[in-house]
Structure formats: C-alpha cells, structure tokens
Design an enzyme around this catalytic site. Structure first.
Site, PDB file in Angstrom:
ATOM      1  N   ALA A  88      57.363  67.349  28.631  1.00  0.00           N
ATOM      2  CA  ALA A  88      58.535  67.671  27.821  1.00  0.00           C
ATOM      3  C   ALA A  88      59.687  66.743  28.153  1.00  0.00           C
ATOM      4  O   ALA A  88      59.802  66.248  29.259  1.00  0.00           O
ATOM      5  CB  ALA A  88      58.945  69.120  28.060  1.00  0.00           C
ATOM      6  N   VAL A  96      53.758  71.087  35.140  1.00  0.00           N
ATOM      7  CA  VAL A  96      55.110  70.694  35.567  1.00  0.00           C
ATOM      8  C   VAL A  96      56.133  71.111  34.528  1.00  0.00           C
ATOM      9  O   VAL A  96      57.200  71.623  34.857  1.00  0.00           O
ATOM     10  CB  VAL A  96      55.188  69.177  35.858  1.00  0.00           C
ATOM     11  CG1 VAL A  96      56.614  68.751  36.167  1.00  0.00           C
ATOM     12  CG2 VAL A  96      54.270  68.811  37.017  1.00  0.00           C
ATOM     13  N   CYS A  97      55.820  70.910  33.251  1.00  0.00           N
ATOM     14  CA  CYS A  97      56.769  71.261  32.187  1.00  0.00           C
ATOM     15  C   CYS A  97      57.039  72.766  32.145  1.00  0.00           C
ATOM     16  O   CYS A  97      58.182  73.196  32.011  1.00  0.00           O
ATOM     17  CB  CYS A  97      56.254  70.794  30.835  1.00  0.00           C
ATOM     18  SG  CYS A  97      56.204  69.006  30.688  1.00  0.00           S
ATOM     19  N   SER A  98      55.989  73.544  32.243  1.00  0.00           N
ATOM     20  CA  SER A  98      56.129  74.996  32.132  1.00  0.00           C
ATOM     21  C   SER A  98      56.669  75.658  33.390  1.00  0.00           C
ATOM     22  O   SER A  98      57.383  76.655  33.313  1.00  0.00           O
ATOM     23  CB  SER A  98      54.770  75.622  31.799  1.00  0.00           C
ATOM     24  OG  SER A  98      54.338  75.211  30.529  1.00  0.00           O
TER      25      SER A  98
END
Length: 191
Positions: free
Chosen positions: A2, A78-80
């Site tokens: 993201a 990593v994004c979540s």
C-alpha cells in the site's frame, strides 16, 4: 503493498484537487516522483477507483476518479499489520498538523480495497483507492513486479506528503518486506 498519501489543502486550492502526500526516504534513482513533483502532472491521464462495494459500483456506473479530483497491496502482511494501522492509529496527530486527508492507494480493484479497508476498520480515518491496472504507480515509476511471490503487479511501499499537488516529502522502502520509512511516525516528523 500500500501507498499512503496525506492530503492538505490551502485556501487557494479547491478541496477536489490533489494536495498532500506523505513521503520521506531518499528518492530511488528509478522513480520519476521526488520532492517538488506535481503528482497530477506526472500522471495526467490516470484515474483511480474509490473503494466500494459491488452495488455501489453498479449505481455509479463503475466510475473512476481522475487524479486531479483526488489529489498498494491489500491484505499483505506488512500493509495490513503495520503500514495502514500506523496511519489509522495516528490520524489525530495528522489532523492536529492540518492534514485534510490520509489516502491509501493500492494496486487492486476497488472491491478488494473496500473489503480490506472494512476488515482493517479504517474507512472512517483513511480514504482508500484502487489503482486497478497499476497505471498510477507505473507513471510514477513505482510499479513493482512481485510475480515471483505470486502477487503479480504491485507497487513499491511508499509514502508522500503533498501540499497543493506538490510533493514535499517522499519515502520509498528498500525492499517489499521493509517498514522503515513509509509509516506514519516517520512522515509525521517530516510535516
């Protein structure tokens, strides 16, 4: 992965214009975006799709939003677990610094982005947009092929702070698993 964009308007700019991005690490040599870049000019013909349900897509005739009217991978670890939560958990600090909008752009369709935003319970704090074909990230030279990891086309993990469409700070992670310079805490220090 993201991307996070912070949006700030000045009195001379309409609310519908792209205004702020979060960014801060050294510019990668291949990226065409850097401090001072006008994001709308860099990708003038690119449109994004706001996160939405299927029914909302149908009722809007599957509309897209040009960059000039607004201003990466959904469900990845990593994004979540780090990237998006860092912004959601610091939204009051951004508002205190005068940031109008925190925007997350991911290479995916708006329906996946919408489900992801709902799962993260972040839609009230962050605006989510799908770069369904990766054209926004490609135009900024921030596209990334993660086919070897079975993820296909994605984007670098990055953040930018943009005022009136001009990049004031820009950060790109060194590797897909990194979370060193694109998080909220880092960009807050750059505003």
């Amino acid at each position: 992965m993201a991307s996070t964009i912070l949006k700030r308007a000045t009195s001379s700019v309409l609310k519908s214009r792209v205004e702020s991005l979060l960014i801060g690490a050294p510019r990668r040599s291949y990226a065409s975006v850097a401090v001072g870049t006008d994001v709308v000019s860099a990708a003038p013909d690119v449109s994004l799709q706001k996160a939405r349900s299927w029914d909302e897509g149908v009722s809007s005739n599957f509309s897209t939003t040009p960059l000039k009217d607004i201003f990466k991978g959904a469900y990845t670890g990593v994004c979540s677990q780090q990237h998006v939560p860092s912004y959601k958990n610091n939204i009051d600090k951004f508002k205190a610094k005068g940031i109008d909008s925190v925007i997350c752009v991911a290479v995916n369709d708006p329906y996946v982005i919408n489900a992801w935003a709902e799962k993260l319970q972040a839609k009230d704090a962050i605006e989510f947009y799908g770069d369904f074909d990766g054209s926004f990230h490609k135009r900024l030279d921030l596209g990334k092929d993660l086919s070897a990891a079975l993820l296909g086309p994605r984007s670098e993990r990055w953040s930018a702070y943009v005022v009136d469409g001009k990049v004031k700070a820009f950060n790109v992670e060194g590797a897909p698993s990194d979370f060193k310079v694109s998080g909220a805490e880092h960009i807050l220090e750059q505003i």
